[in-house]
Design a protein around this motif. Structure first.
Motif, PDB file in Angstrom:
ATOM      1  N   VAL A   1       3.330  -3.697  12.759  1.00 38.42           N
ATOM      2  CA  VAL A   1       3.164  -3.714  11.548  1.00 38.42           C
ATOM      3  C   VAL A   1       1.941  -4.553  11.019  1.00 38.42           C
ATOM      4  O   VAL A   1       1.747  -5.616  11.448  1.00 38.42           O
ATOM      5  N   ARG A   2       1.352  -4.332   9.708  1.00 41.13           N
ATOM      6  CA  ARG A   2       0.528  -5.278   9.019  1.00 41.13           C
ATOM      7  C   ARG A   2       1.388  -6.369   8.211  1.00 41.13           C
ATOM      8  O   ARG A   2       2.640  -5.818   8.080  1.00 41.13           O
ATOM      9  N   GLN A   3       0.899  -7.242   7.694  1.00 43.59           N
ATOM     10  CA  GLN A   3       1.528  -8.417   7.002  1.00 43.59           C
ATOM     11  C   GLN A   3       2.471  -7.717   5.806  1.00 43.59           C
ATOM     12  O   GLN A   3       3.603  -8.025   5.535  1.00 43.59           O
ATOM     13  N   PRO A   4       1.647  -6.893   4.841  1.00 40.01           N
ATOM     14  CA  PRO A   4       2.474  -6.364   3.859  1.00 40.01           C
ATOM     15  C   PRO A   4       3.639  -5.576   4.219  1.00 40.01           C
ATOM     16  O   PRO A   4       4.465  -5.378   3.541  1.00 40.01           O
ATOM     17  N   THR A   5       3.555  -4.867   5.297  1.00 41.12           N
ATOM     18  CA  THR A   5       4.734  -3.898   5.719  1.00 41.12           C
ATOM     19  C   THR A   5       5.824  -4.913   6.281  1.00 41.12           C
ATOM     20  O   THR A   5       7.114  -4.779   6.024  1.00 41.12           O
ATOM     21  N   LEU A   6       5.530  -6.000   6.822  1.00 44.63           N
ATOM     22  CA  LEU A   6       6.309  -6.956   7.394  1.00 44.63           C
ATOM     23  C   LEU A   6       7.205  -7.399   6.063  1.00 44.63           C
ATOM     24  O   LEU A   6       8.306  -7.699   6.235  1.00 44.63           O
ATOM     25  N   ASN A   7       6.605  -7.801   5.108  1.00 38.95           N
ATOM     26  CA  ASN A   7       7.269  -8.260   3.808  1.00 38.95           C
ATOM     27  C   ASN A   7       8.190  -7.385   3.318  1.00 38.95           C
ATOM     28  O   ASN A   7       9.164  -7.641   2.613  1.00 38.95           O
ATOM     29  N   GLN A   8       7.999  -5.854   3.580  1.00 39.77           N
ATOM     30  CA  GLN A   8       9.108  -4.975   3.206  1.00 39.77           C
ATOM     31  C   GLN A   8      10.349  -4.845   4.057  1.00 39.77           C
ATOM     32  O   GLN A   8      11.088  -4.275   3.864  1.00 39.77           O
ATOM     33  N   LEU A   9      10.146  -5.012   5.323  1.00 40.89           N
ATOM     34  CA  LEU A   9      11.159  -5.080   6.332  1.00 40.89           C
ATOM     35  C   LEU A   9      12.411  -6.071   6.139  1.00 40.89           C
ATOM     36  O   LEU A   9      12.194  -7.078   5.756  1.00 40.89           O
ATOM     37  N   LEU A  10      13.653  -5.229   6.327  1.00 43.91           N
ATOM     38  CA  LEU A  10      14.995  -6.078   6.415  1.00 43.91           C
ATOM     39  C   LEU A  10      15.114  -6.552   7.675  1.00 43.91           C
ATOM     40  O   LEU A  10      15.364  -5.875   8.860  1.00 43.91           O
TER      41      LEU A  10
ATOM     42  N   LEU B   1      -2.686   4.680  18.087  1.00 41.90           N
ATOM     43  CA  LEU B   1      -1.607   4.748  16.934  1.00 41.90           C
ATOM     44  C   LEU B   1      -1.752   3.164  16.355  1.00 41.90           C
ATOM     45  O   LEU B   1      -1.494   2.850  15.309  1.00 41.90           O
ATOM     46  N   LEU B   2      -1.944   2.309  17.317  1.00 43.51           N
ATOM     47  CA  LEU B   2      -2.159   0.859  16.952  1.00 43.51           C
ATOM     48  C   LEU B   2      -3.372   0.706  15.956  1.00 43.51           C
ATOM     49  O   LEU B   2      -3.418  -0.081  14.752  1.00 43.51           O
ATOM     50  N   LEU B   3      -4.375   1.364  16.259  1.00 45.90           N
ATOM     51  CA  LEU B   3      -5.747   1.457  15.394  1.00 45.90           C
ATOM     52  C   LEU B   3      -5.309   2.178  13.966  1.00 45.90           C
ATOM     53  O   LEU B   3      -5.723   1.573  13.044  1.00 45.90           O
ATOM     54  N   MET B   4      -4.518   3.176  14.157  1.00 46.93           N
ATOM     55  CA  MET B   4      -4.276   3.798  12.637  1.00 46.93           C
ATOM     56  C   MET B   4      -3.455   2.805  11.687  1.00 46.93           C
ATOM     57  O   MET B   4      -3.518   2.919  10.867  1.00 46.93           O
ATOM     58  N   VAL B   5      -2.496   2.316  12.507  1.00 48.81           N
ATOM     59  CA  VAL B   5      -1.739   1.107  11.695  1.00 48.81           C
ATOM     60  C   VAL B   5      -2.738  -0.042  11.043  1.00 48.81           C
ATOM     61  O   VAL B   5      -2.750  -0.288   9.825  1.00 48.81           O
ATOM     62  N   SER B   6      -3.568  -0.434  11.942  1.00 49.16           N
ATOM     63  CA  SER B   6      -4.220  -1.463  11.303  1.00 49.16           C
ATOM     64  C   SER B   6      -5.442  -0.950  10.246  1.00 49.16           C
ATOM     65  O   SER B   6      -5.896  -1.443   9.179  1.00 49.16           O
ATOM     66  N   TYR B   7      -5.635   0.442  10.378  1.00 48.87           N
ATOM     67  CA  TYR B   7      -6.699   1.011   9.323  1.00 48.87           C
ATOM     68  C   TYR B   7      -5.845   1.621   8.333  1.00 48.87           C
ATOM     69  O   TYR B   7      -6.238   2.323   7.538  1.00 48.87           O
TER      70      TYR B   7
END
Length: 293
Positions: A116-125, A181-187
């Protein structure tokens, strides 16, 4: 007139049928490109953890002529099902494949992670630094995907398929090795994908990323899994499986060579966490001959 004995022997020997010379054995390794696992350039593998491990095994079979065939995961599965004369390299063991081939493990894979990207990490439980698939799929506002080209371990595959069938997860084609898929997450085109730490490390080293990705352990995927070779359930496949198993046992006697390739291709914290289990596997593998039924 008496003919010389040497002359008579020459005539006798020249009349003997020529015996066929034994042909050298050959082995086709079927492989699927995957970042950090089998890195492929110009249609041939050039580096990667499994490529290096396979070379250690090849070195123990000098009488066998080895070549590599690069193919998709779908074609590899079809080749095994059709019992073609090649051995599929880099597969996880499954009951379905055991019916089609002889499995020879030679390396341990670390668990698959969420990327995940950092903003998504902040949303994870997170609990103890891990995220649960149940929680992830209960929050469909997060966009995730799996790759058609990638095999997923048994400990999470059923949940991934269920989420795909319900529409929570997308299934995408794309690059043969699945790194798209990893590139799509990054972008920012996806919020998360699933992959192995060494695969992401390779992508991060060789591609331009918009945002760096963070590897998050999955609650449901904690076990190290044997990766190996499937040879077809044919007389040729049985003999080749026995020869490969012997080569694996000989190669893993030098367990430091295998540990060194893990250290090269894994993130440092992942390598440190799993070092004891990896050492136990290679020590046991070198001492244990497989029994093929």
């Amino acid at each position: 007139m008496r003919l010389p004995l040497a002359f008579l022997l020459g005539i006798v020997l020249s009349c003997q049928p020529l015996q066929a010379q034994p042909q050298p054995q050959s082995l086709n390794w079927a492989i699927v490109p995957m970042p950090g696992i089998f890195n492929v350039e110009g249609g041939q593998p050039v580096s990667g953890a499994l490529y290096e491990a396979t070379q250690l095994i090849d070195a123990q079979m000098p009488e066998v002529q080895v070549r590599y065939q690069v193919m998709s995961l779908l074609r590899m599965r079809q080749s095994l099902r059709k019992q073609l004369q090649l051995c599929s390299n880099g597969l996880l063991q499954t009951p379905a494949r055991d019916k089609q081939g002889y499995f020879i493990p030679y390396l341990l894979s670390t668990p698959m992670h969420l990327l995940v990207r950092q903003p998504t990490l902040n949303q994870l439980l997170l609990e103890n630094g891990e995220v649960s698939l149940d929680w992830l799929f209960a929050n469909p506002y997060l966009r995730g995907a799996i790759a058609t080209a990638r095999q997923y371990p048994d400990d999470i595959s059923a949940q991934l398929i269920k989420a795909r069938d319900s529409g929570t997860l997308q299934e995408m084609t794309g690059s043969l090795s699945g790194e798209n898929l990893l590139l799509m997450v990054s972008y920012h085109r996806l919020d998360y994908a699933f992959d192995y730490p060494m695969a992401y490390s390779e992508v991060a080293s060789n591609y331009t990323l918009s945002d760096p990705l963070i590897s998050v352990p999955l609650k449901e995927s904690k076990e190290l899994l044997p990766v190996g070779v499937y040879c077809p359930r044919t007389p040729w496949g049985l003999e080749m499986a026995k020869r490969i198993d012997q080569a694996v046992r000989e190669a893993t006697r030098n367990n430091q060579a295998f540990m060194a390739l893990h250290q090269r291709w894994l993130p440092a914290e992942v390598y440190t966490r799993f070092t004891p289990q990896l050492l136990r596997f290679y020590e046991g593998r070198s001492a244990t001959a497989l029994s093929f039924e």
